[in-house]
Design a protein around this motif. Sequence first.
Motif, PDB file in Angstrom:
ATOM      1  N   THR A   5      62.058  40.811  -3.217  1.00  8.79           N
ATOM      2  CA  THR A   5      61.612  41.880  -4.114  1.00  8.79           C
ATOM      3  C   THR A   5      62.730  42.242  -5.091  1.00  8.79           C
ATOM      4  N   SER A   8      61.376  46.905 -10.430  1.00  9.41           N
ATOM      5  CA  SER A   8      60.484  46.478 -11.515  1.00  9.41           C
ATOM      6  C   SER A   8      61.175  46.517 -12.875  1.00  9.41           C
ATOM      7  N   GLU A  11      61.858  43.044 -14.040  1.00  8.35           N
ATOM      8  CA  GLU A  11      60.764  42.063 -14.135  1.00  8.35           C
ATOM      9  C   GLU A  11      60.816  41.263 -15.440  1.00  8.35           C
ATOM     10  N   PHE A  40      58.154  39.810  -5.775  1.00 10.45           N
ATOM     11  CA  PHE A  40      57.354  41.035  -5.837  1.00 10.45           C
ATOM     12  C   PHE A  40      58.185  42.182  -6.395  1.00 10.45           C
ATOM     13  N   THR A  41      57.494  43.155  -6.980  1.00  8.78           N
ATOM     14  CA  THR A  41      58.176  44.383  -7.377  1.00  8.78           C
ATOM     15  C   THR A  41      58.486  45.198  -6.125  1.00  8.78           C
ATOM     16  N   ASN A  42      59.660  45.807  -6.102  1.00  6.66           N
ATOM     17  CA  ASN A  42      60.051  46.654  -4.975  1.00  6.66           C
ATOM     18  C   ASN A  42      59.141  47.882  -4.866  1.00  6.66           C
ATOM     19  N   GLU A  43      58.807  48.449  -6.011  1.00  5.75           N
ATOM     20  CA  GLU A  43      58.103  49.735  -6.010  1.00  5.75           C
ATOM     21  C   GLU A  43      56.635  49.612  -5.605  1.00  5.75           C
ATOM     22  N   THR A  44      55.966  48.553  -6.085  1.00  3.65           N
ATOM     23  CA  THR A  44      54.516  48.465  -5.866  1.00  3.65           C
ATOM     24  C   THR A  44      54.099  47.192  -5.135  1.00  3.65           C
ATOM     25  N   ASP A  45      55.062  46.365  -4.751  1.00  2.00           N
ATOM     26  CA  ASP A  45      54.776  45.141  -4.008  1.00  2.00           C
ATOM     27  C   ASP A  45      53.768  44.259  -4.736  1.00  2.00           C
ATOM     28  N   ARG A  46      53.958  44.135  -6.049  1.00  2.00           N
ATOM     29  CA  ARG A  46      53.077  43.290  -6.876  1.00  2.00           C
ATOM     30  C   ARG A  46      53.759  41.951  -7.122  1.00  2.00           C
TER      31      ARG A  46
END
Length: 105
Positions: A5, A8, A11, A40-46
């Motif tokens: 992660t 974001s 990104e 993945f983004t740390n904040e939203t796990d995207r």
Amino acid sequence: MNKITFFSRFESDILNGKKTITIRDKSESYFKPTQILDVFTNETDRLFAKIQVISVTPISFDQLSEQHAQQENMTLEQLKGVIKEIYPTENQFFVIEFKLINEPI
Ligand SMILES: CC(=O)Nc1ccn([C@@H]2O[C@H](CO)[C@@H](O)[C@H]2O)c(=O)n1
């Protein structure tokens, strides 16, 4: 685990190829060269990218150089500040060098 992660805010730098390393502590030093990771983004796990690990190299905080900063698309001052923020008490790190895998996700 084939997952990593990032905050974001990094990104776009990862997707446009300006950020080609990340500096992590021992808890994330188990990645191996050639391994492909879902990012993945740390904040939203995207899920937003796939990267291939090129190398994992131990480094101490004092050994961080302008070259590492360039590979992070930052100044050395900025990079050291960011690392101190994320890892306030750590001195031993690992430089994880990676390349972006160009495939749709
Ligand atoms: C749980 C989690 O997501 N952790 C981290 C840890 C580090 N980083 C980035 O790696 C570079 C060196 O540390 C800098 O660019 C950092 O901001 C990140 O994005 N996310």
